[in-house]
Scaffold this motif. Structure first.
Motif, PDB file in Angstrom:
ATOM      1  N   SER A 214      13.552 -36.043 -21.144  1.00  0.00           N
ATOM      2  CA  SER A 214      14.256 -35.348 -22.227  1.00  0.00           C
ATOM      3  C   SER A 214      15.495 -34.634 -21.700  1.00  0.00           C
ATOM      4  CB  SER A 214      13.330 -34.330 -22.895  1.00  0.00           C
ATOM      5  OG  SER A 214      12.242 -34.957 -23.535  1.00  0.00           O
ATOM      6  N   LYS A 215      15.339 -33.979 -20.571  1.00  0.00           N
ATOM      7  CA  LYS A 215      16.468 -33.255 -19.966  1.00  0.00           C
ATOM      8  C   LYS A 215      17.618 -34.208 -19.644  1.00  0.00           C
ATOM      9  CE  LYS A 215      17.744 -30.496 -15.928  1.00  0.00           C
ATOM     10  NZ  LYS A 215      17.375 -30.147 -14.543  1.00  0.00           N
ATOM     11  N   LYS A 216      17.285 -35.338 -19.050  1.00  0.00           N
ATOM     12  CA  LYS A 216      18.324 -36.303 -18.671  1.00  0.00           C
ATOM     13  C   LYS A 216      19.003 -36.894 -19.897  1.00  0.00           C
ATOM     14  CE  LYS A 216      20.471 -38.404 -15.333  1.00  0.00           C
ATOM     15  NZ  LYS A 216      21.221 -37.644 -14.305  1.00  0.00           N
ATOM     16  N   MET A 217      18.218 -37.265 -20.888  1.00  0.00           N
ATOM     17  CA  MET A 217      18.793 -37.847 -22.106  1.00  0.00           C
ATOM     18  C   MET A 217      19.667 -36.840 -22.840  1.00  0.00           C
ATOM     19  SD  MET A 217      16.044 -40.366 -23.951  1.00  0.00           S
ATOM     20  CE  MET A 217      17.179 -40.524 -25.326  1.00  0.00           C
ATOM     21  N   ALA A 218      19.192 -35.595 -22.925  1.00  0.00           N
ATOM     22  CA  ALA A 218      19.965 -34.554 -23.613  1.00  0.00           C
ATOM     23  C   ALA A 218      21.317 -34.347 -22.941  1.00  0.00           C
ATOM     24  CB  ALA A 218      19.173 -33.246 -23.630  1.00  0.00           C
ATOM     25  N   HIS A 219      21.306 -34.352 -21.625  1.00  0.00           N
ATOM     26  CA  HIS A 219      22.550 -34.159 -20.865  1.00  0.00           C
ATOM     27  C   HIS A 219      23.556 -35.259 -21.196  1.00  0.00           C
ATOM     28  CE1 HIS A 219      25.149 -32.916 -17.563  1.00  0.00           C
ATOM     29  NE2 HIS A 219      25.204 -34.185 -17.190  1.00  0.00           N
ATOM     30  N   THR A 220      23.099 -36.494 -21.249  1.00  0.00           N
ATOM     31  CA  THR A 220      23.993 -37.620 -21.515  1.00  0.00           C
ATOM     32  C   THR A 220      24.485 -37.633 -22.962  1.00  0.00           C
ATOM     33  OG1 THR A 220      22.141 -39.106 -22.027  1.00  0.00           O
ATOM     34  CG2 THR A 220      22.894 -39.043 -19.746  1.00  0.00           C
ATOM     35  N   GLY A 222      25.035 -34.844 -24.768  1.00  0.00           N
ATOM     36  CA  GLY A 222      25.754 -33.627 -25.091  1.00  0.00           C
ATOM     37  C   GLY A 222      24.901 -32.536 -25.708  1.00  0.00           C
ATOM     38  N   LEU A 223      23.580 -32.628 -25.541  1.00  0.00           N
ATOM     39  CA  LEU A 223      22.660 -31.598 -26.022  1.00  0.00           C
ATOM     40  C   LEU A 223      22.261 -30.697 -24.857  1.00  0.00           C
ATOM     41  CD1 LEU A 223      20.411 -33.905 -28.246  1.00  0.00           C
ATOM     42  CD2 LEU A 223      22.249 -32.389 -29.030  1.00  0.00           C
ATOM     43  N   ASP A 224      21.665 -29.561 -25.150  1.00  0.00           N
ATOM     44  CA  ASP A 224      21.292 -28.622 -24.096  1.00  0.00           C
ATOM     45  C   ASP A 224      20.124 -29.172 -23.277  1.00  0.00           C
ATOM     46  OD1 ASP A 224      19.957 -26.352 -22.731  1.00  0.00           O
ATOM     47  OD2 ASP A 224      21.479 -25.159 -23.764  1.00  0.00           O
ATOM     48  N   PRO A 225      20.324 -29.477 -22.000  1.00  0.00           N
ATOM     49  CA  PRO A 225      19.254 -30.073 -21.195  1.00  0.00           C
ATOM     50  C   PRO A 225      18.078 -29.135 -20.943  1.00  0.00           C
ATOM     51  CG  PRO A 225      21.180 -29.617 -19.840  1.00  0.00           C
ATOM     52  CD  PRO A 225      21.591 -29.382 -21.243  1.00  0.00           C
ATOM     53  N   ASN A 226      18.351 -27.828 -20.826  1.00  0.00           N
ATOM     54  CA  ASN A 226      17.262 -26.879 -20.615  1.00  0.00           C
ATOM     55  C   ASN A 226      16.361 -26.759 -21.837  1.00  0.00           C
ATOM     56  OD1 ASN A 226      17.847 -26.221 -17.962  1.00  0.00           O
ATOM     57  ND2 ASN A 226      19.155 -24.495 -18.501  1.00  0.00           N
ATOM     58  N   HIS A 227      16.972 -26.752 -23.015  1.00  0.00           N
ATOM     59  CA  HIS A 227      16.189 -26.723 -24.244  1.00  0.00           C
ATOM     60  C   HIS A 227      15.345 -27.989 -24.362  1.00  0.00           C
ATOM     61  CE1 HIS A 227      19.140 -23.700 -26.362  1.00  0.00           C
ATOM     62  NE2 HIS A 227      18.691 -23.275 -25.192  1.00  0.00           N
ATOM     63  N   ALA A 228      15.954 -29.112 -24.016  1.00  0.00           N
ATOM     64  CA  ALA A 228      15.228 -30.385 -24.077  1.00  0.00           C
ATOM     65  C   ALA A 228      14.052 -30.397 -23.112  1.00  0.00           C
ATOM     66  CB  ALA A 228      16.181 -31.540 -23.769  1.00  0.00           C
ATOM     67  N   PRO A 365      19.096 -44.759 -27.059  1.00  0.00           N
ATOM     68  CA  PRO A 365      20.565 -44.787 -27.127  1.00  0.00           C
ATOM     69  C   PRO A 365      21.140 -45.755 -26.090  1.00  0.00           C
ATOM     70  CG  PRO A 365      19.764 -42.523 -27.127  1.00  0.00           C
ATOM     71  CD  PRO A 365      18.585 -43.395 -26.825  1.00  0.00           C
ATOM     72  N   LYS A 366      22.261 -46.331 -26.418  1.00  0.00           N
ATOM     73  CA  LYS A 366      22.896 -47.301 -25.528  1.00  0.00           C
ATOM     74  C   LYS A 366      23.184 -46.683 -24.159  1.00  0.00           C
ATOM     75  CE  LYS A 366      26.745 -50.577 -25.334  1.00  0.00           C
ATOM     76  NZ  LYS A 366      27.962 -51.092 -26.025  1.00  0.00           N
ATOM     77  N   GLY A 367      22.764 -47.367 -23.119  1.00  0.00           N
ATOM     78  CA  GLY A 367      23.016 -46.928 -21.749  1.00  0.00           C
ATOM     79  C   GLY A 367      21.980 -45.972 -21.188  1.00  0.00           C
ATOM     80  N   SER A 368      21.099 -45.436 -22.042  1.00  0.00           N
ATOM     81  CA  SER A 368      20.146 -44.428 -21.562  1.00  0.00           C
ATOM     82  C   SER A 368      19.076 -45.029 -20.650  1.00  0.00           C
ATOM     83  CB  SER A 368      19.473 -43.715 -22.744  1.00  0.00           C
ATOM     84  OG  SER A 368      18.776 -44.635 -23.569  1.00  0.00           O
ATOM     85  N   LEU A 369      18.688 -46.256 -20.921  1.00  0.00           N
ATOM     86  CA  LEU A 369      17.650 -46.885 -20.087  1.00  0.00           C
ATOM     87  C   LEU A 369      18.120 -47.035 -18.650  1.00  0.00           C
ATOM     88  CD1 LEU A 369      16.163 -49.654 -22.407  1.00  0.00           C
ATOM     89  CD2 LEU A 369      15.006 -47.613 -21.555  1.00  0.00           C
ATOM     90  N   GLU A 370      19.366 -47.451 -18.485  1.00  0.00           N
ATOM     91  CA  GLU A 370      19.899 -47.609 -17.128  1.00  0.00           C
ATOM     92  C   GLU A 370      19.939 -46.275 -16.395  1.00  0.00           C
ATOM     93  OE1 GLU A 370      20.558 -50.461 -15.559  1.00  0.00           O
ATOM     94  OE2 GLU A 370      19.725 -51.382 -17.358  1.00  0.00           O
ATOM     95  N   ILE A 371      20.254 -45.218 -17.123  1.00  0.00           N
ATOM     96  CA  ILE A 371      20.302 -43.884 -16.513  1.00  0.00           C
ATOM     97  C   ILE A 371      18.896 -43.411 -16.157  1.00  0.00           C
ATOM     98  CG2 ILE A 371      20.849 -41.455 -16.945  1.00  0.00           C
ATOM     99  CD1 ILE A 371      23.170 -42.469 -18.716  1.00  0.00           C
ATOM    100  N   LEU A 372      17.948 -43.578 -17.071  1.00  0.00           N
ATOM    101  CA  LEU A 372      16.581 -43.093 -16.858  1.00  0.00           C
ATOM    102  C   LEU A 372      15.865 -43.845 -15.738  1.00  0.00           C
ATOM    103  CD1 LEU A 372      15.383 -42.488 -20.521  1.00  0.00           C
ATOM    104  CD2 LEU A 372      15.788 -40.753 -18.771  1.00  0.00           C
ATOM    105  N   LYS A 373      16.261 -45.083 -15.505  1.00  0.00           N
ATOM    106  CA  LYS A 373      15.637 -45.859 -14.424  1.00  0.00           C
ATOM    107  C   LYS A 373      15.825 -45.198 -13.066  1.00  0.00           C
ATOM    108  CE  LYS A 373      15.956 -50.509 -16.432  1.00  0.00           C
ATOM    109  NZ  LYS A 373      16.671 -51.818 -16.368  1.00  0.00           N
ATOM    110  N   THR A 374      16.886 -44.428 -12.932  1.00  0.00           N
ATOM    111  CA  THR A 374      17.201 -43.814 -11.638  1.00  0.00           C
ATOM    112  C   THR A 374      16.548 -42.440 -11.470  1.00  0.00           C
ATOM    113  OG1 THR A 374      19.196 -42.697 -12.479  1.00  0.00           O
ATOM    114  CG2 THR A 374      19.454 -44.964 -11.702  1.00  0.00           C
ATOM    115  N   VAL A 375      15.865 -41.958 -12.507  1.00  0.00           N
ATOM    116  CA  VAL A 375      15.292 -40.607 -12.481  1.00  0.00           C
ATOM    117  C   VAL A 375      13.832 -40.650 -12.033  1.00  0.00           C
ATOM    118  CG1 VAL A 375      14.786 -38.532 -13.833  1.00  0.00           C
ATOM    119  CG2 VAL A 375      16.826 -39.896 -14.355  1.00  0.00           C
TER     120      VAL A 375
END
Length: 387
Positions: A214-220, A222-228, A365-375
């Motif tokens: 949630s934190k990573k997705m929120a950051h990408t 534009g949402l508050d990552p800490n809240h997420a 969301p588009k591109g989120s899977l590629e980002i989350l794979k690295t987390v």
């Protein structure tokens, strides 16, 4: 389990099995979709010979007796479960009791998290609030002095942190919301859940993976990552509460039923009650029915002033689409699904095609899977500002 189930239901069943017992989940996977052998076929396979007619008849009669006994046991179990659920519903309506007694939370934690969320927050403002949380000194220092967070001075000597102020300084205010959220959540985890001793591990595993995703997705987005992150972790508070209450209420109801049947000399019922133990499948049903709603109640009870997650949790519990997009509730739903997929993949409980089919249903969301794979969703990897 049935391979013909919709992929969402299949994943839910796999995850529910894992929640109770990894070995059993692995065993269920092996037998998934395979026809069940009859008692006669099982015995015949053991002997590696054809059974005599009289042997088959004896096995079948024994099987009938076993089924009859199991039917009676199931009837008693159903009565116990009904009473357990009735009492559980009564208890979960008392949000203050859940918050203070079952979770062990207090408003000092909320005040601290709210302050940490302020851009103008300083260590001098946060320190007295941190000192108001009774358990935080020990837990925070224990965490900061772990090998992975240790620091050394110019001479290579380990720097031992022994004050809250130093610990906050070491972690940094930017990490404080995440650290305190994790510590508060871990303290609330159920401890005694026999015959399913690994439940607390599974709840933590699910909460942390959801929070980090949630934190990573929120950051990408534009949402508050800490809240997420807070929302991803606190979504599991309902699961903690239902789990704790289930085992407590089950014990109470079983003891009361044993006393009643003993007094009434109901020997068969008393004997059946002695054989009962908490039912994992029923616990999963209770969590499905009441978990998210309870989480929503508890987050609303926290009454955060600066961590805006209550409405998102309510939308998630009611399965509603939020008014604006992207939203925290959507991020939470997608991150939770993705976290479940990653956990099942880690434990080898999902194959490649099932993974693709399930992820497709999440509408990420588009591109989120590629980002989350690295987390890494299994470790709290904090980043520290340069000194």
């Amino acid at each position: 389990m049935n391979q013909a189930l919709p992929i969402e239901n299949l994943i839910t069943e796999r995850f529910n099995d894992l929640f109770l017992d990894l070995k059993q989940a692995q065993q269920n996977l092996l037998f998934e979709g395979k026809p069940q052998l009859s008692r006669v076929e099982i015995e015949q396979s053991k002997t590696k010979r054809s059974l005599l007619r009289v042997e088959k008849q004896a096995i079948q009669e024994k099987d009938l007796n076993t089924k009859s006994e199991q039917s009676f046991l199931n009837s008693i179990t159903a009565q116990i479960n009904e009473e357990v659920e009735r009492q559980l519903i009564e208890v979960i309506n008392d949000t203050d009791y859940l918050y203070e007694k079952i979770l062990g939370f207090d408003d000092a934690v909320v005040t601290l998290l709210d302050m940490a969320g302020l851009k103008a927050a300083t260590i001098s403002k946060i320190e007295p609030l941190a000192c108001d949380v009774p358990w935080l000194y020990n837990d925070l220092l224990k965490m900061i002095n772990q090998p992975k967070y240790r620091r050394v001075d110019s001479k290579g000597k380990v720097v031992v942190v022994d004050t809250i102020r130093a610990a906050i300084s070491f972690f940094g205010i930017e990490n404080l919301i995440i650290v305190v959220t994790c510590l508060a959540f871990r303290r609330a985890l159920p401890q005694i859940t026999d015959p399913y001793p690994t439940i607390k591990i599974r709840i933590w595993e699910e909460a942390l993976a959801t929070a980090l995703a949630s934190k990573k997705m929120a950051h990408t987005l534009g949402l508050d990552p800490n809240h997420a992150f807070c929302l991803g972790m606190f979504q599991q508070l309902g699961k903690i509460v239902i789990t704790k209450l289930y085992f407590r209420i089950f014990d109470s109801v079983q003891i009361q039923a044993l006393k009643e049947t003993e007094g009434a000399r109901q020997h068969e019922e008393h004997s059946a009650l002695l054989k009962l133990s908490p039912t994992g499948a029923f616990l999963n049903e209770l969590i499905t029915r009441y978990g998210l709603k309870t989480s929503s109640q508890l987050i609303a009870r926290m009454n955060f002033k600066r961590i805006f997650i209550s409405q998102a949790m309510q939308a998630r519990a009611e399965n509603k689409q939020a008014s604006k997009s992207p939203s925290l509730s959507e991020v939470l739903a997608q991150s939770h699904g993705y976290a479940q997929y990653r956990i099942l993949k880690h434990h080898k409980l999902i194959d490649l095609q099932q993974s693709k089919d399930f992820i497709r249903t999440l509408n990420m969301p588009k591109g989120s899977l590629e980002i989350l794979k690295t987390v890494d969703l299994r470790t709290l990897n904090l980043t520290f500002s340069a000194e």
